[in-house]
Design an enzyme around this catalytic site. Structure first.
Site, short mmCIF file in Angstrom:
data_model
loop_
_atom_site.label_atom_id
_atom_site.label_comp_id
_atom_site.label_asym_id
_atom_site.label_seq_id
_atom_site.Cartn_x
_atom_site.Cartn_y
_atom_site.Cartn_z
N GLY A 1 3.22 -3.15 -4.45
CA GLY A 1 3.21 -3.21 -5.72
C GLY A 1 3.23 -2.04 -6.63
O GLY A 1 4.05 -1.91 -7.27
N ARG A 2 2.40 -1.15 -6.40
CA ARG A 2 2.54 0.24 -7.09
C ARG A 2 3.80 0.91 -6.68
O ARG A 2 4.49 1.53 -7.53
CB ARG A 2 1.45 1.20 -6.36
CG ARG A 2 1.40 2.44 -7.24
CD ARG A 2 0.64 3.57 -6.56
NE ARG A 2 -0.57 2.98 -5.62
CZ ARG A 2 -1.78 2.80 -6.59
NH1 ARG A 2 -1.86 3.28 -7.56
NH2 ARG A 2 -2.56 2.42 -5.73
N ARG B 1 -7.45 4.39 -14.41
CA ARG B 1 -7.47 5.13 -13.27
C ARG B 1 -7.89 6.44 -13.07
O ARG B 1 -8.67 6.89 -12.09
CB ARG B 1 -6.00 5.17 -12.56
CG ARG B 1 -5.43 3.55 -12.29
CD ARG B 1 -3.95 3.47 -11.84
NE ARG B 1 -4.14 4.23 -10.25
CZ ARG B 1 -3.72 5.20 -9.93
NH1 ARG B 1 -3.25 6.16 -10.74
NH2 ARG B 1 -3.93 5.68 -8.55
N GLU C 1 4.01 -6.87 0.99
CA GLU C 1 3.46 -6.97 -0.55
C GLU C 1 3.29 -5.75 -1.39
O GLU C 1 2.20 -4.97 -1.65
CB GLU C 1 1.97 -7.65 -0.12
CG GLU C 1 1.81 -8.77 0.58
CD GLU C 1 0.56 -9.10 0.77
OE1 GLU C 1 -0.54 -8.41 0.62
OE2 GLU C 1 0.39 -10.10 1.58
N GLY D 1 0.60 -1.30 0.00
CA GLY D 1 -0.04 0.00 -0.14
C GLY D 1 0.62 1.26 -0.12
O GLY D 1 0.33 2.43 -0.10
N CYS E 1 -16.29 6.62 -26.22
CA CYS E 1 -17.65 7.44 -26.36
C CYS E 1 -18.21 7.53 -24.74
O CYS E 1 -19.03 7.11 -24.56
CB CYS E 1 -18.53 6.82 -27.21
SG CYS E 1 -19.89 7.86 -27.42
N GLU E 2 -17.44 8.14 -23.76
CA GLU E 2 -17.92 8.32 -22.40
C GLU E 2 -17.29 9.55 -22.23
O GLU E 2 -16.21 10.00 -22.39
CB GLU E 2 -17.23 7.25 -21.51
CG GLU E 2 -17.68 5.86 -21.66
CD GLU E 2 -18.98 5.78 -21.11
OE1 GLU E 2 -19.89 6.54 -20.41
OE2 GLU E 2 -19.65 4.69 -21.41
N TYR F 1 -10.70 6.43 -10.42
CA TYR F 1 -10.27 6.81 -9.09
C TYR F 1 -10.18 8.47 -9.17
O TYR F 1 -9.70 8.87 -8.11
CB TYR F 1 -8.97 6.30 -8.80
CG TYR F 1 -9.06 4.80 -8.76
CD1 TYR F 1 -9.89 4.00 -7.92
CD2 TYR F 1 -7.88 3.92 -9.14
CE1 TYR F 1 -9.91 2.54 -7.75
CE2 TYR F 1 -7.99 2.67 -9.10
CZ TYR F 1 -9.13 2.03 -8.49
OH TYR F 1 -8.95 0.62 -8.31
#
Length: 420
Positions: free
Chosen positions: A276-277, A313, A274, A240, A344-345, A317
């Site tokens: 990751g990012r 992302r 753990e 995290g 198309c959003e 987010y």
């Protein structure tokens, strides 16, 4: 921006390779990863815990490209997985199954059987039904499942609500007040060996106070179990740790290590991490090319060939990624502009109100795309997924080919076709 990505004579490079050369060779959109940056980010964690009984298990969900996993496996990394597919990727990349921990709130039967057959290091158990099913499948297959109980300390990590995992209302883990009962049950069920306890409170932590609070609770729980002669072998602090972005500076691995060791270092058992990012995020970026520049009423838009299906992302987010010109100083004066894609959003954007000077044909680099970038991409609007390239010094390697339009319907049939 990671120092592996730097301007030289107004051209943005990945290590020793100009990014516009990469775009010319492999097209856009294209994810570009720096091997040296991956190695340096992993090594920073190893160095921060040097001399301590610590196992660093890279979180595969951040970026599961085989080349990325291979680089980290060669560095000695373990792996944190959340699916059978991620386990298969780790093994294909040469990872050691005895350095794999299996997290996630809903492990399916076929995934558990596969992980048991590979003799992975540990299952992080997140509910009583999972514990019971894991016991049944271990007995059925004649395997022993090494497990840790994942506790939920009810601590808010401080990031976006969708990447916070340590509160009571979240699906992850077991409330601390209920965990003792599950420990007793785990020690009585056949086919299981209780090895540890674990927690993970969320992602993109920019301060360490929530982690310290959670780990203090975790340490108290471990000491209680040790006083009851429960033979624990490890404690898992999760991951995290955030990365620098939008002017915010994340804690360093060394600062992170001090908090982890202050809380868990005196327990006399191995510590599992753990990240990751924090390893993969700054080691990659997304290359995209400007197709049009559009002046709207009150807003200006750079319409680029990358979209939310390539990098989800920002839409999911409201995440911030720095967006940089690949060639500096080649366009008129910068002005506020929204960088948006072809999907198309209305939510299809990579960045809003960015100070950029762009013209059609210009290349842009979306920073910190090494984590939760390609791995979350999709084929929405029937868009082929991007290519992925790894750079090492002056060398480039295509580590994933761009999908073709025809590949998008591979495996599909029309209703009128005969079944095989």
């Amino acid at each position: 921006m990671n120092p592996a990505f730097a301007y030289r004579k107004e051209r943005l490079h990945a290590e020793d390779v100009p990014l516009d050369d990469i775009a010319a060779r492999y097209g856009t959109p294209c994810y570009v990863y720096s091997r040296s940056a991956l190695e340096a980010r992993y090594d920073a964690f190893s160095a921060a815990f040097a001399g301590q009984p610590v196992r660093v298990c890279y979180a595969v969900k951040a970026n599961g490209n085989l080349a990325v996993l291979d680089v980290l496996a060669r560095r000695g990394a373990g792996f944190d997985i959340v699916s059978g597919g991620e386990l298969a990727r780790v093994l294909a990349a040469g990872g050691d199954p005895r350095k794999v921990v299996f997290s996630g709130a809903c492990k399916l039967d076929e995934e558990i059987r596969y992980a048991l057959a590979q003799d992975i290091a540990c299952f992080n158990v997140e509910s009583e039904p999972e514990l019971a099913r894991l016991s049944e499948l271990a007995v059925e297959t004649g395997c022993e499942a090494r497990i840790a109980i994942r506790v939920n300390p009810d601590v808010e990590a401080g990031g976006h609500r969708h990447i916070s995992t340590g509160r009571r209302e979240h699906k992850f883990g077991i409330a601390l007040e209920d965990a003792g009962t599950l420990v007793v049950r785990a020690m009585t069920l056949p086919g299981l060996r209780l090895d540890g306890v674990a927690c993970h409170i969320g992602s993109q932590m920019m301060g360490l106070e929530p982690l310290a609070a959670a780990l203090d609770q975790l340490a108290d729980f471990v000491r209680t179990l040790q006083s009851d002669n429960v033979p624990l072998r490890h404690v898992d602090a999760g991951g995290g740790l955030g990365i620098d972005h939008h002017g915010q500076v994340a804690p360093t691995p060394a600062e992170y290590a001090r908090v982890v060791l202050d809380a868990l270092g005196g327990l006399g058992i191995e510590i599992v991490l753990e990240p990751g990012r924090a390893i993969a995020g700054p080691a990659g970026l997304l290359l995209t090319r400007v197709a049009y520049v559009k002046q709207g009423h009150g807003r200006k838009f750079a319409l680029v060939d990358a979209a939310m299906n390539d990098l989800l992302r920002p839409a999911l987010y409201e995440a911030w990624h720095d967006i940089l010109p690949v060639r500096a100083g080649a366009a008129p004066d910068a002005e506020p502009i929204d960088v948006v894609g072809p999907v198309c959003e209305t939510g299809d954007f990579l960045g809003r109100d960015r100070s950029l000077a762009v013209r059609p044909g210009d290349l842009l680099a979306v920073a910190d795309g090494g984590a939760y970038g390609f791995v979350m991409s999709s084929n929405y609007n029937a868009r082929p997924r991007a290519s992925e390239v790894m750079v090492a010094g002056t060398q480039t390697r295509l580590v994933r080919r761009r999908e073709t339009v025809a590949s998008l319907w591979h495996g599909e049939t029309t209703f009128g076709e005969a079944e095989e």
